[in-house]
Design a protein around this motif. Sequence first.
Motif, short mmCIF file in Angstrom:
data_model
loop_
_atom_site.label_atom_id
_atom_site.label_comp_id
_atom_site.label_asym_id
_atom_site.label_seq_id
_atom_site.Cartn_x
_atom_site.Cartn_y
_atom_site.Cartn_z
N ARG A 13 1.31 -1.42 0.14
CA ARG A 13 0.03 -0.40 -0.32
C ARG A 13 1.05 1.28 0.11
NH1 ARG A 13 -2.97 -2.69 4.11
NH2 ARG A 13 -2.25 -1.21 5.59
N ALA A 14 1.82 1.12 0.71
CA ALA A 14 2.61 2.60 0.74
C ALA A 14 3.35 2.78 -0.78
CB ALA A 14 3.58 2.23 1.16
N VAL A 15 4.04 1.43 -1.08
CA VAL A 15 5.10 2.41 -2.38
C VAL A 15 3.74 2.11 -3.24
CG1 VAL A 15 5.51 0.48 -3.99
CG2 VAL A 15 6.34 0.79 -2.26
N GLU A 16 2.08 2.22 -3.41
CA GLU A 16 1.16 2.36 -4.28
C GLU A 16 1.04 4.00 -4.14
OE1 GLU A 16 -0.22 0.79 -6.92
OE2 GLU A 16 -0.44 -1.26 -6.19
N ASP A 17 0.94 4.25 -2.42
CA ASP A 17 0.60 5.49 -2.25
C ASP A 17 1.99 6.67 -3.44
OD1 ASP A 17 -1.80 5.17 -1.58
OD2 ASP A 17 -0.84 5.15 0.57
N ALA A 18 3.10 6.18 -2.93
CA ALA A 18 4.65 6.35 -3.43
C ALA A 18 4.87 5.99 -4.72
CB ALA A 18 5.60 5.83 -2.19
N HIS A 19 4.62 5.43 -5.72
CA HIS A 19 4.77 5.63 -6.82
C HIS A 19 4.91 6.43 -7.61
CE1 HIS A 19 4.06 4.63 -11.19
NE2 HIS A 19 4.53 3.85 -10.59
N THR A 20 4.28 7.81 -7.24
CA THR A 20 4.27 8.74 -8.34
C THR A 20 5.76 9.36 -7.56
OG1 THR A 20 2.40 9.24 -9.00
CG2 THR A 20 3.86 11.29 -8.91
N THR A 21 6.20 9.75 -6.64
CA THR A 21 7.06 10.72 -6.55
C THR A 21 8.20 9.36 -6.75
OG1 THR A 21 6.29 11.02 -4.54
CG2 THR A 21 8.82 11.20 -4.51
N LEU A 22 8.43 7.91 -6.32
CA LEU A 22 9.36 7.02 -6.88
C LEU A 22 9.89 7.13 -7.88
CD1 LEU A 22 8.15 3.53 -5.19
CD2 LEU A 22 10.67 5.29 -4.15
N THR A 23 8.56 7.42 -9.16
CA THR A 23 9.35 7.49 -9.85
C THR A 23 9.70 8.94 -10.61
OG1 THR A 23 7.03 6.28 -10.93
CG2 THR A 23 7.88 7.90 -12.73
N GLU A 24 9.40 9.87 -9.71
CA GLU A 24 10.05 11.51 -10.01
C GLU A 24 11.33 11.13 -9.68
OE1 GLU A 24 7.42 13.62 -8.31
OE2 GLU A 24 5.93 13.86 -10.13
N LEU A 25 11.87 10.39 -8.26
CA LEU A 25 13.39 10.32 -8.08
C LEU A 25 14.01 9.87 -8.72
CD1 LEU A 25 11.96 9.48 -4.58
CD2 LEU A 25 12.93 11.74 -5.39
N ASP A 26 13.22 8.73 -9.70
CA ASP A 26 14.74 7.82 -10.49
C ASP A 26 14.40 8.13 -11.74
OD1 ASP A 26 15.96 5.28 -10.98
OD2 ASP A 26 14.18 4.65 -11.70
N GLN A 27 13.51 9.57 -12.35
CA GLN A 27 14.17 9.84 -13.66
C GLN A 27 15.20 10.84 -13.60
OE1 GLN A 27 9.87 11.55 -14.15
NE2 GLN A 27 8.68 10.44 -15.37
N ARG A 28 15.45 11.67 -12.15
CA ARG A 28 15.85 12.12 -11.96
C ARG A 28 17.57 11.67 -12.13
NH1 ARG A 28 15.45 16.74 -7.55
NH2 ARG A 28 17.32 17.02 -8.25
N SER A 29 17.36 10.32 -11.56
CA SER A 29 19.07 9.70 -11.40
C SER A 29 18.96 8.53 -11.97
CB SER A 29 19.33 9.53 -9.97
OG SER A 29 17.61 8.07 -9.11
N GLY A 30 18.47 7.80 -12.74
CA GLY A 30 17.67 6.72 -13.23
C GLY A 30 17.54 6.74 -15.00
#
Length: 196
Positions: A13-30
């Motif tokens: 559930r936490a990862v579902e909620d954070a999906h957009t944030t995790l994607t944006e973070l990875d767009q900066r570094s990966g």
Amino acid sequence: MIDQEAVLRRYARAVEDAHTTLTELDQRSGDGDFGDNLRGGLRAALTRFDKGGTSAFGALGEVFLDEVGGTSGPLLGLLFTEIARALDSGAGFADGAGAGLTAIQRVGEARVGDRTLVDALAPAVDALVTGGPVEAANAARAGADRTALLRARMGRASYVGDRAKGAPDPGAVGIALFFWAAAAVASPEADLPAPA
């Protein structure tokens, strides 16, 4: 004894909620796929667990080792497999997390300060030695936050130079979310905010 199923479901559930944030973070570094990979792995692990035949952390380990791509997939698989193995043998969550850290460092060679998931995992493991899930969650979150100040020395982020600085490493945040889920299940009265 930790409630593996409850941790798996809370983490998912936490990862579902954070999906957009995790994607944006990875767009900066990966390449921007970390949020999809982590979310997809957790969905698949839930499906595998619900079919029976394996523990919740066993399902996590199997799925991340066998099905999840990217740099972090197999590393997370090692962590979850070692935790499952430790719990199945009667050892503790701390023993499994420590074994997972050792396995990840053996394969990936990352150390604290390299701006990887190890920056969150190593402090969490240290905190588990003297504390419990809440201390580990706080240590993992602090470690993940510190990666925002670091220039990557390992992994895909090492190719983008300073572009990733100013935001935490997505893999470290993913680890912090896992330890947050464990703390939220073990000590719901602590009312810790999610890392992302």
